[in-house]
Enzyme design. Sequence first.
Site, PDB file in Angstrom:
ATOM      1  N   MET A  47      91.769  97.759 -26.705  1.00 53.78           N
ATOM      2  CA  MET A  47      91.853  96.548 -27.523  1.00 53.78           C
ATOM      3  C   MET A  47      90.560  95.735 -27.452  1.00 53.78           C
ATOM      4  SD  MET A  47      94.796  96.758 -28.965  1.00 53.78           S
ATOM      5  CE  MET A  47      95.242  95.127 -29.530  1.00 53.78           C
TER       6      MET A  47
ATOM      7  N   HIS B   8      86.333  92.595 -25.105  1.00 51.35           N
ATOM      8  CA  HIS B   8      87.779  92.678 -25.232  1.00 51.35           C
ATOM      9  C   HIS B   8      88.298  91.604 -26.172  1.00 51.35           C
ATOM     10  CE1 HIS B   8      91.991  93.286 -24.136  1.00 51.35           C
ATOM     11  NE2 HIS B   8      91.601  94.423 -23.591  1.00 51.35           N
ATOM     12  N   HIS B   9      89.280  91.990 -27.003  1.00 51.65           N
ATOM     13  CA  HIS B   9      89.833  91.074 -27.996  1.00 51.65           C
ATOM     14  C   HIS B   9      90.555  89.890 -27.336  1.00 51.65           C
ATOM     15  CE1 HIS B   9      90.737  89.784 -31.910  1.00 51.65           C
ATOM     16  NE2 HIS B   9      91.048  90.939 -32.471  1.00 51.65           N
ATOM     17  N   SER B  10      90.925  90.001 -26.068  1.00 54.12           N
ATOM     18  CA  SER B  10      91.573  88.881 -25.390  1.00 54.12           C
ATOM     19  C   SER B  10      90.622  87.705 -25.211  1.00 54.12           C
ATOM     20  CB  SER B  10      92.083  89.321 -24.013  1.00 54.12           C
ATOM     21  OG  SER B  10      91.009  89.775 -23.201  1.00 54.12           O
TER      22      SER B  10
ATOM     23  N   ASN C 218      90.958  83.534 -29.352  1.00 53.70           N
ATOM     24  CA  ASN C 218      91.535  84.024 -30.598  1.00 53.70           C
ATOM     25  C   ASN C 218      92.269  82.902 -31.312  1.00 53.70           C
ATOM     26  OD1 ASN C 218      91.407  87.228 -30.789  1.00 53.70           O
ATOM     27  ND2 ASN C 218      91.625  86.674 -28.639  1.00 53.70           N
TER      28      ASN C 218
END
Length: 538
Positions: free
Chosen positions: A21, A138-140, A314
Amino acid sequence: MNHLSGIDASFLHFETPETPMHVASLLLLDLPEGYDGDFYEDVKAMIRDRLHLATVLNRKLAPMPFELAEPVWIDDDDIDIDHHVRSLTLRRPGTMEQLDTLIARLHSTLLDRSRPLWEMYVIEGLENGQVAFYSKAHHSGVDGKAGTELAKVMYDTTPEVRKVRPPARKRGGGNYQLGMAELLGAAVSNTARQYRKLAGLLPTAVKALGAAGQVIASQRTAKGERAINLGLAPKAMFNVPITNQRSFTTMSVPFDDLKQLGKRVGGTVNTIVMAMCSTALRRFMKERGLLPKEALIAAVPVSLRAEGDDSMNNQVSMVRVDLATDIDDPAERFKAIHTSSEAAKAVVRELKPVLGVDVPVTGAPWFLTSMASLYGRSNLPRSVPPLANVLISNVPGPPVPLYVCGARMAHFYPVSIPYHGSALNITVQSYAGSLDFGVTACRRILSQEESYELIGHLRAALREIERLPGVDAPAPAEAAPPPAAGKPKPKPASAAPRKPRAAAQPGPAPAPAPAPARKAAAKKPAAKRTGGAARART
């Protein structure tokens, strides 16, 4: 310490060995004329000097005891720059196809969660003299818009490498690991704070939901017309479990040309992108006898970020757009896509105050992680009706040219995330007058060769949209009705003499008919993909 929101943490919980991810970008760089230095060492030194400018680069995860709550970000004062910034060289001849394959492999590996969640690669050996720079995070910790904000911090707007102030020396000793009591206390206080915030948002939520309900009610269509409110998506070839193997390829089109084309045919750049993807997928699947009778539906991320917000997290939601692949007529298909896209954005505008609100859930890490693993390793993606068939994202990027250690960035390609049940992700990003496409997919579902074929269909789809009539084009004149039976035809009046007709103005030459898409795309023309900024990507 800084708690992850529920949205940020979900990208950790939904990560499996098959579904890394992280989001990434591939830059193609033109080195300065006469450059004879070590570009990898220059880049590594530049990043080392700027680590403190972006929090995503100098923080790591600290999980909660027993995974009772979301993890927290803590500062990492011992970053191994040689681990995070790496050097690779392509084997000869160094074609763009070789680079695509390498990026697909780099994108398939997980990031080390014991370190800050990012890696960067300087890739040399391209036959066209360019240097590639691949970076993933990382998308987090970062979404697409935050990624462009990170680019503004890390890169320069002139060939001269700007000097930055060194970080202030930190006072006091810091523990490498936080104690259990400290973590649990932070989890309790964060949960209480989030519930207080939720209570304060209740009046706003009621108002937003009421407004959104009115918008949805106003979008009801008459019987027989195409519905705007979408149901479940049909089953398609991309709605299957995936592996960690990836395919990746790119293309570029002039951004200003798309803006002008959108105005002419009655849409936006986003509509043009959606229509290109619709037509390309329609042709690709129809050639294989895999096109569903019902229209494909795209899942489209929408940013909730306020103007000027450059925080590294995000702030995104998701809408669904009708791709109208069941409509044969290109003009009608384009109109249906535009209507669906605008209707979805209208609902999001009303719900924006409450979308993305953090709702703490005790035990979410272990529960969601277990569910993600179960979903991917079972046959559920094949049997559960999907909400969408494909992921399509449009990210606004830097409008001006950027430089990396004096090398001009020629292209800024996005590399995104396919997932179980959504094996194909098409992401586009605007950059310095160009719209750069990145097609990322599970290689088992869309091979590297098939990815090139899909790129060929995207180009053919753009040519088809360019041939659509403009919204201001005059309607064709209706033929005069024939005279009634038994009545003589009216004689022309012999009043004033007729004025000579003005000479016809030359019109634009008709667009050339596209070559057969499958044959053109099935070939893997090296000449099209080996010319850097002037090759088929541009």
